[in-house]
Motif scaffolding. Structure first.
Motif, short mmCIF file in Angstrom:
data_model
loop_
_atom_site.label_atom_id
_atom_site.label_comp_id
_atom_site.label_asym_id
_atom_site.label_seq_id
_atom_site.Cartn_x
_atom_site.Cartn_y
_atom_site.Cartn_z
N ILE A 105 0.64 -1.19 -0.04
CA ILE A 105 -0.02 0.13 0.12
C ILE A 105 0.88 1.19 -0.02
CG2 ILE A 105 -1.84 1.34 1.34
CD1 ILE A 105 -2.52 -1.66 2.68
N PRO A 106 0.82 2.08 -0.81
CA PRO A 106 1.60 3.55 -1.19
C PRO A 106 1.52 4.14 0.18
CG PRO A 106 0.59 2.90 -3.01
CD PRO A 106 -0.37 2.12 -2.01
N GLU A 107 2.45 4.85 0.81
CA GLU A 107 2.48 5.65 1.89
C GLU A 107 1.59 6.76 1.67
OE1 GLU A 107 5.56 7.79 4.79
OE2 GLU A 107 6.30 6.93 2.88
N ASN A 108 0.73 7.04 2.74
CA ASN A 108 0.04 8.21 2.80
C ASN A 108 -0.99 8.09 1.59
OD1 ASN A 108 1.25 9.59 4.84
ND2 ASN A 108 2.60 10.42 3.36
N ALA A 109 -1.54 6.86 1.03
CA ALA A 109 -2.49 6.64 0.19
C ALA A 109 -4.01 7.05 0.35
CB ALA A 109 -2.21 5.46 -0.42
N VAL A 110 -4.47 7.66 -0.34
CA VAL A 110 -6.07 7.91 -0.06
C VAL A 110 -6.70 7.56 -1.45
CG1 VAL A 110 -5.65 9.70 1.52
CG2 VAL A 110 -6.26 10.38 -0.74
N LEU A 111 -8.07 7.15 -1.30
CA LEU A 111 -8.90 7.01 -2.52
C LEU A 111 -9.42 8.26 -3.05
CD1 LEU A 111 -11.04 3.60 -1.44
CD2 LEU A 111 -8.85 4.02 -3.16
N THR A 112 -9.32 8.44 -4.44
CA THR A 112 -9.78 9.57 -5.08
C THR A 112 -11.42 9.27 -5.65
OG1 THR A 112 -8.54 8.82 -7.05
CG2 THR A 112 -7.61 10.41 -5.59
N ARG A 113 -11.74 8.11 -5.54
CA ARG A 113 -13.17 7.82 -5.84
C ARG A 113 -13.61 6.64 -4.86
NH1 ARG A 113 -14.38 3.23 -8.34
NH2 ARG A 113 -13.25 2.10 -9.88
N LEU A 114 -14.92 6.51 -5.07
CA LEU A 114 -15.53 5.42 -4.21
C LEU A 114 -15.16 4.01 -4.68
CD1 LEU A 114 -17.53 4.33 -2.36
CD2 LEU A 114 -19.46 4.37 -4.13
N VAL A 115 -14.70 3.13 -3.83
CA VAL A 115 -14.61 1.73 -4.16
C VAL A 115 -15.74 0.97 -3.59
CG1 VAL A 115 -12.82 -0.11 -4.44
CG2 VAL A 115 -12.05 2.10 -4.95
N THR A 116 -16.39 0.15 -4.16
CA THR A 116 -17.25 -0.67 -3.44
C THR A 116 -16.82 -1.81 -3.08
OG1 THR A 116 -18.16 -1.26 -5.76
CG2 THR A 116 -19.30 0.53 -4.96
N GLU A 117 -17.62 -2.60 -1.99
CA GLU A 117 -17.32 -3.82 -1.41
C GLU A 117 -16.94 -4.89 -2.60
OE1 GLU A 117 -19.26 -7.18 1.76
OE2 GLU A 117 -20.01 -5.20 1.22
N GLY A 118 -15.82 -5.67 -2.54
CA GLY A 118 -15.59 -6.58 -3.38
C GLY A 118 -15.03 -6.21 -4.66
N GLU A 119 -15.00 -4.79 -4.99
CA GLU A 119 -14.30 -4.40 -6.03
C GLU A 119 -12.87 -4.45 -5.99
OE1 GLU A 119 -14.18 -0.18 -8.83
OE2 GLU A 119 -15.48 -0.24 -6.94
N LEU A 120 -12.01 -4.74 -7.26
CA LEU A 120 -10.63 -4.56 -7.18
C LEU A 120 -10.29 -3.06 -7.15
CD1 LEU A 120 -9.86 -7.34 -9.97
CD2 LEU A 120 -9.98 -7.55 -7.38
N VAL A 121 -9.13 -2.84 -6.26
CA VAL A 121 -8.94 -1.51 -6.15
C VAL A 121 -8.18 -1.11 -7.23
CG1 VAL A 121 -7.55 0.20 -4.85
CG2 VAL A 121 -8.85 -1.86 -3.48
#
Length: 217
Positions: free
Chosen positions: A92-108
């Motif tokens: 996981i990249p350091e200080n990583a945040v999501l820039t859009r919604l990722v739903t349950e079960g979805e590949l990131v």
């Protein structure tokens, strides 16, 4: 006129003679067959190879800092598309945040992982007492209407402040019952509209959130 039959027979025999293994044409043919077979084998092997990528354990809202608790490791066969998703091998990249919604079960998706500076929309919580339709969830679009308070403690006519804003999270206040129940709706707001919305909230404006089911289509 006479025909030299011996010459004709000699030419026919030359054409019918079995090719020698030293014949360049035979060697080229064998090499082409071997190269084609190797290519098919390599293609099938690549399609059968699995790689570990991250999947969302549950819905992950925009702006959420990624952590192992949010993710599940999933082995997948994606071939050339593997680079489009967040690989476990790189962590996981350091200080990583999501820039859009990722739903349950979805590949990131790799494109959905960034830093806080990459966010062009930020979540703002709006408390609404009128319940949204059943089934409303993160990722849906809503229109936000405001009625500003006047000097006489009344309210102006409602006007549309945010159109088709994306819902990032919904939280129902389970402690409240009946008419007093409320829902906290987190909507994503861009920097341009943020000052006006915050001004309305700080001045006790009435806020109404209306589901806009056709906005995302």
């Amino acid at each position: 006129m006479t025909t030299d039959t011996r010459s004709t027979d000699t030419q026919g025999a030359a054409r019918l003679r079995k090719p020698s293994w030293k014949d360049p044409r035979l060697l080229i043919g064998v090499l082409l067959v071997l190269a084609s077979t190797a290519g098919v084998v390599a293609l099938l092997a690549s399609q059968d190879r699995t790689s570990d990528v991250y999947s969302a354990r549950q819905d992950i809202a925009v702006g959420t800092a990624l952590s192992p608790e949010d993710l599940v490791v999933v082995p997948v066969r994606l071939g050339d598309s593997i680079g489009a998703y967040l690989p476990v091998s790189e962590g996981i990249p350091e200080n990583a945040v999501l820039t859009r919604l990722v739903t349950e079960g979805e590949l990131v998706p790799a494109a959905a992982v960034g830093t806080a500076d990459d966010l062009d929309r930020k979540p703002v919580g709006l408390s609404v007492e009128d319940p949204l339709p059943t089934g409303t969830a993160a990722g849906d679009r809503v229109d936000v209407w405001v009625s500003l308070r006047t000097d006489t403690n009344s309210y102006d006519e409602p006007r549309l402040l945010l159109e088709a804003a994306e819902v990032s999270e919904l939280t129902v206040d389970e402690s409240a019952l009946g008419a007093s129940a409320s829902t906290l709706v987190q909507v994503l707001v861009d920097d341009e509209a943020m000052p006006e919305l915050l001004d309305a909230l700080s001045n006790d404006a009435r806020i109404a959130v209306v589901l806009d089911p056709g906005a995302g289509s």
